[in-house]
Motif scaffolding. Structure first.
Motif, PDB file in Angstrom:
ATOM      1  N   ARG A 268       0.818  -1.216   0.000  1.00 61.91           N
ATOM      2  CA  ARG A 268       0.000   0.000   0.000  1.00 61.91           C
ATOM      3  C   ARG A 268       0.853   1.267   0.000  1.00 61.91           C
ATOM      4  N   ILE A 269       2.108   1.147   0.404  1.00 61.28           N
ATOM      5  CA  ILE A 269       2.974   2.317   0.351  1.00 61.28           C
ATOM      6  C   ILE A 269       3.338   2.638  -1.095  1.00 61.28           C
ATOM      7  N   GLN A 270       3.662   1.622  -1.858  1.00 64.53           N
ATOM      8  CA  GLN A 270       4.025   1.821  -3.258  1.00 64.53           C
ATOM      9  C   GLN A 270       2.804   2.006  -4.154  1.00 64.53           C
ATOM     10  N   HIS A 271       1.708   1.364  -3.795  1.00 66.32           N
ATOM     11  CA  HIS A 271       0.514   1.382  -4.650  1.00 66.32           C
ATOM     12  C   HIS A 271      -0.725   1.691  -3.802  1.00 66.32           C
ATOM     13  N   PRO A 272      -0.853   2.922  -3.335  1.00 67.59           N
ATOM     14  CA  PRO A 272      -1.944   3.247  -2.399  1.00 67.59           C
ATOM     15  C   PRO A 272      -3.322   3.304  -3.045  1.00 67.59           C
ATOM     16  N   VAL A 273      -3.395   3.483  -4.374  1.00 71.21           N
ATOM     17  CA  VAL A 273      -4.706   3.624  -5.019  1.00 71.21           C
ATOM     18  C   VAL A 273      -4.996   2.452  -5.943  1.00 71.21           C
ATOM     19  N   PHE A 274      -4.347   1.328  -5.693  1.00 68.66           N
ATOM     20  CA  PHE A 274      -4.556   0.136  -6.523  1.00 68.66           C
ATOM     21  C   PHE A 274      -5.441  -0.866  -5.786  1.00 68.66           C
ATOM     22  N   PHE A 275      -6.402  -1.436  -6.505  1.00 63.61           N
ATOM     23  CA  PHE A 275      -7.265  -2.487  -5.974  1.00 63.61           C
ATOM     24  C   PHE A 275      -7.373  -3.579  -7.031  1.00 63.61           C
ATOM     25  N   ARG A 276      -7.809  -4.749  -6.610  1.00 63.57           N
ATOM     26  CA  ARG A 276      -8.003  -5.824  -7.588  1.00 63.57           C
ATOM     27  C   ARG A 276      -9.081  -6.792  -7.119  1.00 63.57           C
ATOM     28  N   THR A 277      -9.700  -7.420  -8.077  1.00 64.08           N
ATOM     29  CA  THR A 277     -10.755  -8.406  -7.789  1.00 64.08           C
ATOM     30  C   THR A 277     -10.258  -9.823  -8.055  1.00 64.08           C
ATOM     31  N   ILE A 278      -8.965  -9.979  -8.076  1.00 65.09           N
ATOM     32  CA  ILE A 278      -8.330 -11.289  -8.255  1.00 65.09           C
ATOM     33  C   ILE A 278      -7.329 -11.460  -7.119  1.00 65.09           C
ATOM     34  N   PRO A 279      -7.183 -12.656  -6.572  1.00 62.70           N
ATOM     35  CA  PRO A 279      -6.268 -12.841  -5.437  1.00 62.70           C
ATOM     36  C   PRO A 279      -4.820 -12.582  -5.824  1.00 62.70           C
ATOM     37  N   SER A 280      -4.025 -12.266  -4.824  1.00 64.16           N
ATOM     38  CA  SER A 280      -2.597 -12.047  -5.011  1.00 64.16           C
ATOM     39  C   SER A 280      -1.886 -13.358  -5.344  1.00 64.16           C
ATOM     40  N   ASP A 281      -0.827 -13.232  -6.141  1.00 61.57           N
ATOM     41  CA  ASP A 281      -0.020 -14.415  -6.479  1.00 61.57           C
ATOM     42  C   ASP A 281       0.612 -15.061  -5.256  1.00 61.57           C
ATOM     43  N   PHE A 282       0.662 -14.356  -4.163  1.00 61.42           N
ATOM     44  CA  PHE A 282       1.238 -14.933  -2.946  1.00 61.42           C
ATOM     45  C   PHE A 282       0.523 -16.231  -2.589  1.00 61.42           C
ATOM     46  N   TYR A 283      -0.792 -16.223  -2.673  1.00 61.22           N
ATOM     47  CA  TYR A 283      -1.565 -17.424  -2.331  1.00 61.22           C
ATOM     48  C   TYR A 283      -1.457 -18.478  -3.419  1.00 61.22           C
ATOM     49  N   GLN A 284      -1.383 -18.031  -4.673  1.00 65.31           N
ATOM     50  CA  GLN A 284      -1.228 -18.980  -5.768  1.00 65.31           C
ATOM     51  C   GLN A 284       0.107 -19.711  -5.685  1.00 65.31           C
ATOM     52  N   ALA A 285       1.173 -18.945  -5.417  1.00 62.89           N
ATOM     53  CA  ALA A 285       2.489 -19.568  -5.299  1.00 62.89           C
ATOM     54  C   ALA A 285       2.534 -20.522  -4.113  1.00 62.89           C
ATOM     55  N   ARG A 286       1.868 -20.161  -3.018  1.00 68.31           N
ATOM     56  CA  ARG A 286       1.803 -21.063  -1.863  1.00 68.31           C
ATOM     57  C   ARG A 286       1.011 -22.329  -2.189  1.00 68.31           C
ATOM     58  N   ALA A 287      -0.030 -22.192  -3.007  1.00 71.38           N
ATOM     59  CA  ALA A 287      -0.787 -23.377  -3.432  1.00 71.38           C
ATOM     60  C   ALA A 287       0.077 -24.290  -4.285  1.00 71.38           C
ATOM     61  N   PHE A 288       0.872 -23.699  -5.189  1.00 73.77           N
ATOM     62  CA  PHE A 288       1.819 -24.485  -5.971  1.00 73.77           C
ATOM     63  C   PHE A 288       2.763 -25.244  -5.050  1.00 73.77           C
ATOM     64  N   ALA A 289       3.266 -24.522  -4.041  1.00 67.47           N
ATOM     65  CA  ALA A 289       4.216 -25.137  -3.111  1.00 67.47           C
ATOM     66  C   ALA A 289       3.575 -26.313  -2.382  1.00 67.47           C
ATOM     67  N   GLN A 290       2.322 -26.163  -1.961  1.00 64.09           N
ATOM     68  CA  GLN A 290       1.645 -27.261  -1.264  1.00 64.09           C
ATOM     69  C   GLN A 290       1.473 -28.473  -2.170  1.00 64.09           C
ATOM     70  N   LEU A 291       1.152 -28.241  -3.450  1.00 59.55           N
ATOM     71  CA  LEU A 291       1.023 -29.350  -4.402  1.00 59.55           C
ATOM     72  C   LEU A 291       2.350 -30.089  -4.561  1.00 59.55           C
ATOM     73  N   VAL A 292       3.409 -29.324  -4.748  1.00 59.33           N
ATOM     74  CA  VAL A 292       4.729 -29.927  -4.943  1.00 59.33           C
ATOM     75  C   VAL A 292       5.152 -30.727  -3.717  1.00 59.33           C
ATOM     76  N   ILE A 293       4.921 -30.165  -2.537  1.00 62.20           N
ATOM     77  CA  ILE A 293       5.302 -30.860  -1.301  1.00 62.20           C
ATOM     78  C   ILE A 293       4.442 -32.089  -1.081  1.00 62.20           C
ATOM     79  N   GLN A 294       3.152 -31.963  -1.374  1.00 58.80           N
ATOM     80  CA  GLN A 294       2.236 -33.073  -1.148  1.00 58.80           C
ATOM     81  C   GLN A 294       2.584 -34.279  -1.998  1.00 58.80           C
ATOM     82  N   TYR A 295       3.015 -34.052  -3.235  1.00 55.22           N
ATOM     83  CA  TYR A 295       3.360 -35.163  -4.131  1.00 55.22           C
ATOM     84  C   TYR A 295       4.862 -35.466  -4.126  1.00 55.22           C
TER      85      TYR A 295
END
Length: 867
Positions: free
Chosen positions: A183-210
């Protein structure tokens, strides 16, 4: 544009007027209204040929290659705005218009396009004094018909340029880079799609699980790809996952980058490839892999291409992209949207140049002069270019319709991104409704009007947006983001040979829910592939890291003796308890086998045979001596002592048998007593015989006859008995006070534990051996003194040699006995007994038997006494 103003050296807060870089863009879609909502989409995927010079006008050619998927996003925005304009509940009395532009997906063209939205249609824009709220900077941009919102940009890079440089309020439908959450760098930005942070963590869980610990990565060479792979690496590092390679691809030079990435994938042993890139870039990578015939990789797709219909239906890349597992934006439905799409017609929307181009491409005809006549009077690059294209086409009949037409524009099976656009429009409308309706009006406040919307106030209302979606879910912003929710999809091959998307799970925040049985992998089966640099070490082995290579690449070495590992991929082997030993495969500990010198093993049989042979030979010598007991050789030097010596030697040979077999309490006591007493008896006989020989040949000296008189046969027998009784007393005290006992010896590392007689008292055993050694040394000394006495047959010489052998054997016995492990210490003691017994038997009695049996002419008193 913003950068140009800042480079002029003007202070913050000063009103600045800047000229536009190039002419205003008219490659867009426009609709007037009380409030204009801007839209920024990547409608064309073929970039224009443009040379930018920041001091001159650019040489500009329009983008080409209309993307039907992005066109659907545009119409979802139009549909939402028209739906809101018809609503009596949301923004009553306020008409929303739109200005929608194409960014070509190129960050270099984004500033000019955004200027057309933020600054209106004029050739200049004015930056007014900045305002701040909670440390967040809001930049005001004035011009002709500026927009309060921009729905876009079409990528994370575009959104960064849009947010950093110009700073209008923007709601992105597809920008997922985690960097945009700042929010410091992008104070007026919003989005209706989740952040890649959660997507990358989901990838990590898949890789670890298998347990895919060796993976490759292909990422976009921008913040979207680089930040996602960084989060992925951080999330998988502790689980021991290694990234074999990271190939970066750039849309500007995608062909060369795709070739390089394909060659890297082909050369790598990683079977699972994580891809964070735009679907057009992925398509090129797949085309290159198809040329190399690389079809055995399992791809993990980001939301940017996991539901791409182009890739899913592409016949060339289908064999490469089998079994793809992807994180997808949660699919939803938009009521009435399909009907809206099917009703689109350029005759009814003559101002829509995008629809005209779509129509001409799909139906190969021009919509007609009537539609052209209805075009807006303002110059339009799109309309002009379309008219030129349409001039070469025949007029449409008017019966063309989108009803029944199947393509990416009319396909509403995957409306995830379109639904995000739809939500973005409604979020903007909710914020405008809250701002314009003044729900918290008081005497000191004034209401905003559609013509005087302040960015600062609008930002406050956008932060507080909270409404219910058509699916009944509560929508709100958490900073720049919304709660993370994804679908997990799988590309599966149908019996007809085509591919389809199958929902296999969901992601809610950090939680992943996966239906493993529903997955079809790249192998075409339900068996998950493996992706390791080295196969996991099997039980019985442990890992050892290869020098200079990642920790996922290792060698497997067997566990050492006495150690085990019963798990796959063990880092170290465990030591077995003292009573146990590792089995042959080093996978478990088993009880040690009881080991002792037994009668039926080779070593035991050999020693028994040697002992029995020695006893037998001794018996034969005894019989020979009985048969020739009247001969001078036998009668010389007290024949009784010779017979007693033979008996003691036989006992020495036979006592070795007591050491063989399973030790028991009584056998441990008896074997040491038998050994000590029999050898003292033997050495005592030799010592007395030596004394007699020495005295006999010294009889000429004064007092020698008296000594011979008092050291007759009786005294000789008494001396032997006395010396033997001393040993008996030592053994009695030793065995009574602290006798040897059977004990398990774990000192010898092996699969067997030795049962042996442990010397509870080293002092007792030392006294027994020491007494034998004392007698032997005394006997050796006396025999050595009598070795040169002048006789043809001097028994002292024989005794000297026998004692030398005897002493040498027992001197060598001590270190050998101490260092021999387990039952071999017993074998060493038996060998010493037998060796010394054979030495005495051969040295003392062999010469006599040779004379008796083979040289009887020498068996006379005259010959024996001759010098």
């Amino acid at each position: 544009m913003g950068l140009m103003c800042r480079q002029l050296g003007l202070s913050v807060g000063q009103a600045v007027t800047c000229s536009r870089m190039g002419t205003p863009s008219h490659q867009g879609l426009f609709q007037d209204g009380d409030v204009i909502i801007g839209g920024l989409f990547k409608l064309y995927y073929k970039s224009p040929t443009t040379y930018y010079n920041f001091t001159q006008q650019p040489h500009y050619k329009p983008c080409t290659g209309l993307d039907y998927v992005s066109l659907q996003y545009v119409y979802s925005m139009v549909f939402a705005l028209e739906e809101i304009n018809l609503s009596k509940r949301l923004l009553p009395g306020v008409k929303l218009g739109y200005h929608i532009f194409d960014s070509c997906g190129q960050p270099l063209y984004t500033p000019q396009t955004i200027l057309s939205l933020a600054g209106g249609d004029s050739a200049t824009c004015s930056f007014t004094e900045n305002s701040t709220e909670n440390g967040e900077e809001i930049k005001g941009v004035t011009g002709h018909h500026p927009v309060p919102f921009i729905i876009g940009g079409a990528s994370s890079v575009t959104a960064e340029v849009q947010s950093r440089v110009l700073g209008p309020l923007s709601i992105s439908y597809i920008s997922t880079c985690s960097c945009l959450s700042d929010r410091i760098q992008h104070p007026v930005f919003f989005r209706t799609i989740p952040s890649d942070f959660y997507q990358a963590r989901a990838f990590a869980q898949l890789v670890i699980q298998y347990k895919w610990i060796w993976v490759g990565a292909v990422v976009a060479n921008n913040n979207y790809g680089l930040s996602a792979i960084k989060i992925f690496q951080e999330a998988t590092q502790e689980a021991g996952v290694c990234v074999s390679f990271i190939e970066k691809v750039n849309s500007v030079k995608i062909v060369s980058d795709a070739k390089r990435a394909a060659l890297t994938i082909q050369a790598s042993t990683a079977r699972v490839i994580v891809v964070f890139a735009w679907y057009t870039d992925v398509r090129e990578v797949f085309l290159q892999l198809a040329k190399l015939n690389v079809t055995d990789r399992q791809f993990i797709a980001s939301e940017a291409w996991s539901t791409s219909g182009d890739l899913l239906q592409d016949l060339v890349t289908r064999k490469v992209a089998r079994g793809v597992i992807g994180v997808a934006i949660r699919n939803s439905t938009i009521p009435g949207f399909e009907t809206f799409l099917r009703s689109l017609n350029p005759v009814h929307r003559p101002f829509d140049g995008f629809l005209r181009e779509f129509w001409e491409t799909e139906f190969k005809c021009s919509p007609g002069a009537a539609a052209i006549a209805l075009l807006p009077s303002q110059p339009s690059t799109v309309s002009a270019s379309v008219s030129v294209q349409g001039a070469s086409l025949s007029p449409c009949s008017g019966t063309e319709t989108l009803e029944g037409l199947k393509n990416l524009l009319t396909d509403v099976s995957q409306l995830s991104v379109s639904y995000n656009v739809y939500l973005a429009v409604y979020a903007a409308a909710q914020a405008l409704h809250s701002l314009l309706s003044c729900p918290n009006r008081d005497s000191n406040s004034t209401c905003s009007s559609p013509k005087s919307i302040k960015p600062k106030e609008l930002l406050q209302h956008l932060n507080k947006v909270n409404f219910t979606t058509p699916q009944g879910e509560n929508f709100y912003f958490q900073g720049a983001d919304i709660p993370a929710k994804y679908d997990l999809v799988n590309w599966q091959t149908t019996p007809e040979g085509t591919q389809k998307l199958v929902l296999i799970g969901r992601v809610d925040g950090f939680d992943i829910h996966l239906n493993k049985s529903a997955i079809q992998w790249s192998t075409g089966t339900n068996q998950a592939p493996t992706s390791v640099c080295t196969e996991s070490c099997s039980p019985g082995t442990r890992k050892t890291i290869r020098k200079g290579e990642p920790v996922c690449c290792f060698d497997c070495i067997p566990c050492a003796d006495g150690e085990f590992s019963n798990e796959t991929g063990s880092l170290q082997c465990e030591s077995c308890p003292l009573e146990f030993w590792s089995n042959t495969n080093r996978t478990a500990c088993v009880p040690r086998q009881l080991d002792f010198l037994s009668f039926n093993e080779t070593l035991g049989i050999t020693l028994i045979t040697a002992a029995l042979v020695g006893a037998t030979v001794t018996t034969i010598v005894f019989v020979v001596f009985i048969c020739y007991h009247q001969t001078p050789v036998v009668r010389a030097n007290n024949s009784e002592l010779s017979f007693l010596l033979l008996v003691s030697l036989k006992l020495c040979f036979l006592c070795s048998l007591v050491f063989i077999g399973r030790p028991s309490v009584w056998s441990c006591r008896f074997q040491q007593a038998a050994f000590g007493i029999s050898f003292v008896l033997c050495v005592s006989c030799l010592q007395v015989k030596t004394i007699v020989v020495l005295a006999a040949f010294r009889s000429a000296r004064p007092g020698a006859k008296a000594f011979i008189k008092w050291f007759g046969p009786s005294q000789q027998r008494g001396s032997v008995c006395f010396l033997t009784c001393v040993q008996i007393i030592i053994c009695t005290f030793w065995l009574s006070l602290n006798p040897p006992v059977p004990k398990h010896d774990y000192g010898f590392l092996g699969s067997k534990v030795t049962l042996q007689c442990a010397m509870a008292s080293v002092v007792g055993f030392s006294l027994v051996l020491g007494y034998i050694g004392l007698l032997a040394c005394t006997c050796l000394l006396l025999a050595f003194l009598a070795r040169k006495l002048p006789d043809n047959f001097n028994e002292a010489k024989l005794i000297t040699f026998s004692m030398l052998i005897f002493c040498a054997v027992w001197v060598a016995f001590v270190p050998a006995y101490v260092t021999s492990p387990g039952k071999y210490s017993v074998a060493v003691e038996i060998f010493a007994i037998l060796a010394s017994g054979y030495g005495l038997l051969v040295c003392v009695f062999a010469p006599k038997c040779f004379i008796i049996l083979f040289r009887p002419e020498r068996n006379t008193k005259k010959h024996l006494m001759a010098r």
